[in-house]
Design a protein around this motif. Structure first.
Motif, PDB file in Angstrom:
ATOM      1  N   ILE A  32       0.839  -1.208   0.000  1.00 26.36           N
ATOM      2  CA  ILE A  32       0.000   0.000   0.000  1.00 26.36           C
ATOM      3  C   ILE A  32       0.869   1.250   0.000  1.00 26.36           C
ATOM      4  O   ILE A  32       0.636   2.188  -0.778  1.00 26.36           O
ATOM      5  N   LYS A  33       1.889   1.267   0.862  1.00 26.18           N
ATOM      6  CA  LYS A  33       2.733   2.455   0.962  1.00 26.18           C
ATOM      7  C   LYS A  33       3.499   2.685  -0.347  1.00 26.18           C
ATOM      8  O   LYS A  33       3.699   3.830  -0.756  1.00 26.18           O
ATOM      9  N   GLU A  34       3.930   1.614  -0.999  1.00 28.22           N
ATOM     10  CA  GLU A  34       4.628   1.749  -2.278  1.00 28.22           C
ATOM     11  C   GLU A  34       3.708   2.411  -3.308  1.00 28.22           C
ATOM     12  O   GLU A  34       4.117   3.349  -4.004  1.00 28.22           O
ATOM     13  N   ILE A  35       2.463   1.941  -3.395  1.00 24.79           N
ATOM     14  CA  ILE A  35       1.527   2.473  -4.388  1.00 24.79           C
ATOM     15  C   ILE A  35       1.169   3.925  -4.086  1.00 24.79           C
ATOM     16  O   ILE A  35       1.193   4.787  -4.977  1.00 24.79           O
ATOM     17  N   LEU A  36       0.849   4.225  -2.819  1.00 19.87           N
ATOM     18  CA  LEU A  36       0.466   5.596  -2.466  1.00 19.87           C
ATOM     19  C   LEU A  36       1.625   6.561  -2.665  1.00 19.87           C
ATOM     20  O   LEU A  36       1.427   7.693  -3.113  1.00 19.87           O
ATOM     21  N   THR A  37       2.839   6.106  -2.357  1.00 22.50           N
ATOM     22  CA  THR A  37       4.014   6.963  -2.536  1.00 22.50           C
ATOM     23  C   THR A  37       4.231   7.266  -4.015  1.00 22.50           C
ATOM     24  O   THR A  37       4.498   8.414  -4.388  1.00 22.50           O
ATOM     25  N   ARG A  38       4.126   6.255  -4.852  1.00 23.07           N
ATOM     26  CA  ARG A  38       4.363   6.447  -6.283  1.00 23.07           C
ATOM     27  C   ARG A  38       3.325   7.372  -6.911  1.00 23.07           C
ATOM     28  O   ARG A  38       3.637   8.145  -7.818  1.00 23.07           O
ATOM     29  N   PHE A  39       2.067   7.298  -6.449  1.00 17.46           N
ATOM     30  CA  PHE A  39       1.002   8.136  -7.000  1.00 17.46           C
ATOM     31  C   PHE A  39       0.881   9.473  -6.269  1.00 17.46           C
ATOM     32  O   PHE A  39      -0.027  10.245  -6.553  1.00 17.46           O
ATOM     33  N   LYS A  40       1.786   9.689  -5.280  1.00 15.76           N
ATOM     34  CA  LYS A  40       1.806  10.949  -4.523  1.00 15.76           C
ATOM     35  C   LYS A  40       0.454  11.230  -3.869  1.00 15.76           C
ATOM     36  O   LYS A  40      -0.054  12.354  -3.883  1.00 15.76           O
ATOM     37  N   ILE A  41      -0.133  10.173  -3.311  1.00 17.55           N
ATOM     38  CA  ILE A  41      -1.379  10.309  -2.548  1.00 17.55           C
ATOM     39  C   ILE A  41      -0.973  10.466  -1.089  1.00 17.55           C
ATOM     40  O   ILE A  41      -0.566   9.504  -0.435  1.00 17.55           O
ATOM     41  N   VAL A  42      -1.045  11.696  -0.583  1.00 19.38           N
ATOM     42  CA  VAL A  42      -0.512  12.011   0.744  1.00 19.38           C
ATOM     43  C   VAL A  42      -1.615  12.271   1.758  1.00 19.38           C
ATOM     44  O   VAL A  42      -1.639  11.692   2.838  1.00 19.38           O
ATOM     45  N   ASP A  43      -2.546  13.140   1.395  1.00 22.24           N
ATOM     46  CA  ASP A  43      -3.602  13.546   2.330  1.00 22.24           C
ATOM     47  C   ASP A  43      -4.778  12.578   2.235  1.00 22.24           C
ATOM     48  O   ASP A  43      -5.667  12.740   1.393  1.00 22.24           O
ATOM     49  N   LEU A  44      -4.811  11.595   3.130  1.00 27.06           N
ATOM     50  CA  LEU A  44      -5.882  10.596   3.100  1.00 27.06           C
ATOM     51  C   LEU A  44      -7.191  11.139   3.644  1.00 27.06           C
ATOM     52  O   LEU A  44      -8.245  10.522   3.444  1.00 27.06           O
ATOM     53  N   ASP A  45      -7.143  12.288   4.338  1.00 26.29           N
ATOM     54  CA  ASP A  45      -8.369  12.861   4.906  1.00 26.29           C
ATOM     55  C   ASP A  45      -9.059  13.812   3.930  1.00 26.29           C
ATOM     56  O   ASP A  45     -10.148  14.320   4.227  1.00 26.29           O
TER      57      ASP A  45
END
Length: 628
Positions: free
Chosen positions: A139-152
Motif C-alpha cells: 500500500i505504501k509503495e503504491i500511495l508513494t508512487r502516486f503521490k497520494i498524501v492527504d488521506l483525509d
C-alpha cells in the motif's frame, strides 16, 4: 486455466454495429491489450464484460471463485467520501486489519490514554495474525508512487487527474486474479507510468487493458487483441510484432479481395444470363455468388501517405528567452531560464505534474507574462498552440464549418488539400463532419481542436499532451504529419514512443524552478538520468560512516519499536528500488548499443548498486532479528 471466456458477443447501437460474434478468452497469468480505433467499441466491450451493459447476443463467463476488478476510463466516486474511505473500504481481511491499525495509530497520536494504547496493541496483533505487514508495504509503495498524501481529503476537492490516481491505486490494492483497466496511463506522468509498467509486470495477476501507450504494450503485454471492422484479431506478442503481423494480414486480405472482385465480375455476368432451370448445381453456384459478392465488397484500408504541408515562411529570428523567472506565490516554477530557438527546432518538455510545463508554454504564447526576464518572438512566427483546455469555449457548429472557418484549404508541397479531405485524413469521416460540435464525445472534441491548430498552417507548433484520447492509428498519422513538418515543434507529452520519434532534445523541469536541457530523445535522457542517479548513489555511499560490527544479541528478547518497524519497511522498499536500478543498468549493458566509455561507466555504476544493496541488506537482517 481460463479466467474469462467471451463467446459470440455482438453489440449495436441503432444502425451502428460495434462488433459481431466475437469470441476470445483470458488465461491465467496472461496480460492482454485490446486496441481499436476511437468509437470502435473498446469501452463498450469492457462495460459488457464488467456487467455494466448488456450484449445483443453472446455470453461472458468468469471462472468460478476468481477475484476480478474493473477500472473504467472515467470512474465514478462518491465526492463526499475521503481518500481513506475510498482506498480502505473493502471486505478484504488485510484491508480491514490495516484500516483498523491506521485508525488506532491516528488516535494514539492525539490520545495517550491507556484505552488508546490498548486499541493500538489489538490492531497491531491483528496485523500480525493475518500477516498484513507485507500488504501494508505494498500500500505504501503504491500511495508513494502516486503521490497520494492527504488521506483525509474529500474526493470532491480532487482534480480529475487526482481522482483517476486514487481509483487506480484502489484497483491495484485489491487482491485480484484478473484486473481490467481502461486507459490506466491517462493523467500519469512518465515516472508513474514506468513504475506502473514495472509493478504490473511483477504481479502474477492476469490483465486485460485498453491503452494507446505503445511502450506500455511492449513492456507489459504478451498478447494484443485488435477490434477492426467489427471483427477480432489476435497477435501473440508486443506492439512491434503486432505492426508486422497486421501489415501481413492486410496484404493477404487485399489480395483476396482483389481476386474476389475479378471473380465477382465473371459470376455477375453468369447471374445475368442465368438459365431458367433451377438445378441443384445452379443453386449452389448462386449461393456461392453471394459469398463472393460479400468478399468483393469488403472495404480495404489504403494508406494515404504523409501530408507534406507547405508552412508559413520563418525569418532569421524565431524565439528568444532571456533570464525568465516565473512563480506563483512561494511555488517557483521557472528560474533564470535562457534559450534561443532556431529554425527547425524539435524539443520535448518533461517533468512531473505541476512542475511548470504548461506555464512554460503559456509564457511562450504570451498567455502569461514572466515575473522577470524577457521573451522576444520573431515577426514571421505563427504559433499553433494545442492546450488541454482550449476546446471548451466553442460555438456549436457543424464540424466541417468549424474547419472551414479557419481554412477552406491548406497548401501542400504540390497543390492544395480541402478542409474536408484534411479532416478525413485524420479519421473524421464525412458522416461525422456534418455532426454538430455539441454531439461529439470529449475525445472527438479534443481531436478536432488539435486539427484546428494544424489547419492554421503555423510555423511554430506547440502541443500540450496531444496524444490523450487518440487511438494508435490516429497517433501514427499525427506522427507522420509532424515528421514532415518543417517548422519549430515544442511538445509536452507523457507518451514516450511519441517523444522518441519526434524530438531532438528535451527540457526537463526538475522542480523548484530548475530546467535542464538534454540532447537526444526521451530514451537518451532516461539513460543519462540513470547514470546520474547511480553517480549520486555512489557519492552518498562514500560519505556514509564505516559499518559497525554487529553486536551480539542480548539474552532478553527485544520487541521492535514503532520507529524500527517503520525503518524495516522503508529499507525493504529501498532494496527493491536499488534492485530495479541494478537491473536497468544490466539491461543497458547487454543492449549492444553502448560505446566502450559508456560500458566502463555502467560497470562502475553496477558495482556501486551492489555495494548499496549489500549495506541495506545487512541492516535489514539486523532488524529482521527483532521480528523473529
Amino acid at each position: 486455466m481460463n479466467y474469462l471466456l467471451i463467446e459470440n458477443l455482438s453489440k449495436s447501437y441503432g444502425e451502428k454495429e460495434l462488433f459481431s460474434n466475437i469470441t476470445f478468452g483470458i488465461d491465467e497469468g496472461s496480460k492482454v491489450a485490446l486496441i481499436a480505433r476511437n468509437g470502435a467499441g473498446k469501452s463498450s466491450l469492457l462495460n459488457i464484460i464488467a456487467g455494466k451493459d448488456l450484449p445483443d447476443t453472446g455470453s461472458v463467463t468468469f471462472r468460478r471463485n476468481i477475484r476480478w476488478n474493473y477500472l473504467p476510463q472515467n470512474p465514478l466516486i462518491n465526492e463526499e467520501n475521503t481518500v481513506f474511505d475510498i482506498l480502505f473500504h473493502s471486505d478484504n481481511e488485510f484491508m480491514r486489519a490495516i484500516r483498523d491499525y491506521e485508525l488506532s495509530l491516528k488516535q494514539l497520536q492525539h490520545d495517550d490514554s491507556p484505552e488508546a494504547h490498548k486499541l493500538f496493541e489489538l490492531a497491531s496483533s491483528e496485523m500480525e495474525r493475518v500477516g498484513a505487514w507485507d500488504y501494508e508495504n505494498k500500500i505504501k509503495e503504491i500511495l508513494t508512487r502516486f503521490k497520494i498524501v492527504d488521506l483525509d481529503q474529500k474526493v470532491g476537492e480532487l482534480s480529475g487527474g487526482q481522482r483517476k490516481k486514487v481509483s487506480l491505486a484502489k484497483a491495484l490494492l485489491e487482491e485480484t486474479d484478473l484486473l481490467i483497466l481502461d486507459e490506466p496511463t491517462n493523467h500519469l506522468d512518465i515516472e508513474m507510468i514506468e513504475w506502473l509498467e514495472d509493478y504490473l509486470s511483477r504481479q502474477s495477476l492476469s490483465l486485460l487493458v485498453v491503452t494507446h501507450d505503445r511502450y506500455f504494450l511492449d513492456n507489459v503485454c504478451d498478447e494484443i487483441i485488435e477490434l477492426d471492422n467489427n471483427k477480432l484479431y489476435r497477435y501473440k506478442g508486443g506492439y512491434g510484432y503486432f505492426i508486422e503481423k497486421k501489415a501481413e494480414r492486410e496484404a493477404i486480405e487485399a489480395t483476396e479481395v482483389e481476386k474476389a472482385q475479378g471473380l465477382f465480375r465473371k459470376e455477375l455476368d453468369w447471374m445475368r444470363r442465368m438459365p431458367q432451370a433451377r438445378t441443384t448445381k445452379s443453386k449452389a453456384r448462386i449461393d456461392n455468388f453471394y459469398e463472393i459478392q460479400e468478399k468483393a465488397s469488403k472495404r480495404v484500408e489504403k494508406g494515404t501517405g504523409p501530408l507534406e504541408v507547405k508552412m508559413s515562411r520563418i525569418g532569421g529570428k524565431v524565439l528568444e528567452m532571456n533570464n525568465v523567472f516565473k512563480a506563483f506565490g512561494d511555488n517557483k516554477l521557472i528560474e533564470n531560464f535562457s534559450y534561443i530557438f532556431k529554425k527547425g527546432e524539435r524539443a520535448g518538455v518533461l517533468g512531473k505534474n505541476g512542475s511548470g510545463k504548461t506555464t512554460f508554454l503559456n509564457l511562450i504564447t504570451e498567455k502569461l507574462n514572466p515575473d522577470k526576464g524577457k521573451i522576444s518572438t520573431g515577426q514571421t512566427i505563427v504559433f499553433g498552440y494545442y492546450s488541454q483546455e482550449g476546446f471548451l469555449p466553442m460555438e456549436d457548429k457543424r464540424v466541417i464549418d468549424i474547419a472551414k472557418d479557419i481554412a477552406e484549404q491548406i497548401p501542400l508541397g504540390k497543390g492544395y488539400l480541402t478542409a474536408s479531405a484534411f479532416l478525413a485524413h485524420f479519421n473524421f469521416p464525412h458522416t461525422l463532419q456534418y455532426n454538430y460540435f455539441s454531439s461529439l464525445s470529449g475525445g472527438e472534441k479534443r481531436r478536432l481542436f488539435l486539427l484546428m491548430q494544424l489547419l492554421k498552417n503555423p510555423n511554430f507548433l506547440i502541443l500540450d499532451e496531444p496524444t490523450n484520447d487518440l487511438d494508435i492509428y490516429t497517433l501514427n498519422l499525427l506522427e507522420d504529419f509532424l515528421i514532415n513538418f518543417e517548422g519549430c515543434l515544442l511538445v509536452v507529452s507523457h507518451d514516450r514512443y511519441f517523444m522518441d520519434k519526434l524530438v531532438d532534445h528535451v527540457f526537463v523541469f526538475e522542480g523548484n524552478g530548475k530546467v535542464k536541457d538534454y540532447y537526444g530523445n526521451y530514451t537518451a535522457y532516461y539513460r543519462t538520468k540513470l547514470a546520474e542517479e547511480a553517480g549520486a548513489a555512489a557519492k552518498k555511499t562514500a560519505e556514509l560512516p564505516p559499518k559497525k560490527e554487529r553486536e551480539a544479541p542480548a539474552d532478553k528478547v527485544k520487541k521492535p519499536s514503532y520507529k524500527e518497524r517503520k525503518e524495516y519497511e522503508e529499507i525493504e522498499q529501498s532494496i527493491q528500488f536499488l534492485e530495479e536500478q541494478k537491473e536497468a543498468i544490466m539491461e543497458r549493458m547487454n543492449s549492444g548499443s553502448c560505446s566502450s566509455d559508456e560500458l566502463s561507466q555502467l560497470a562502475k555504476d553496477y558495482a556501486v548498486m551492489e555495494q548499496l544493496i549489500e549495506k541495506q541488506t545487512d541492516r535489514w537482517l539486523e532488524l529482521s532479528e527483532l521480528f523473529n
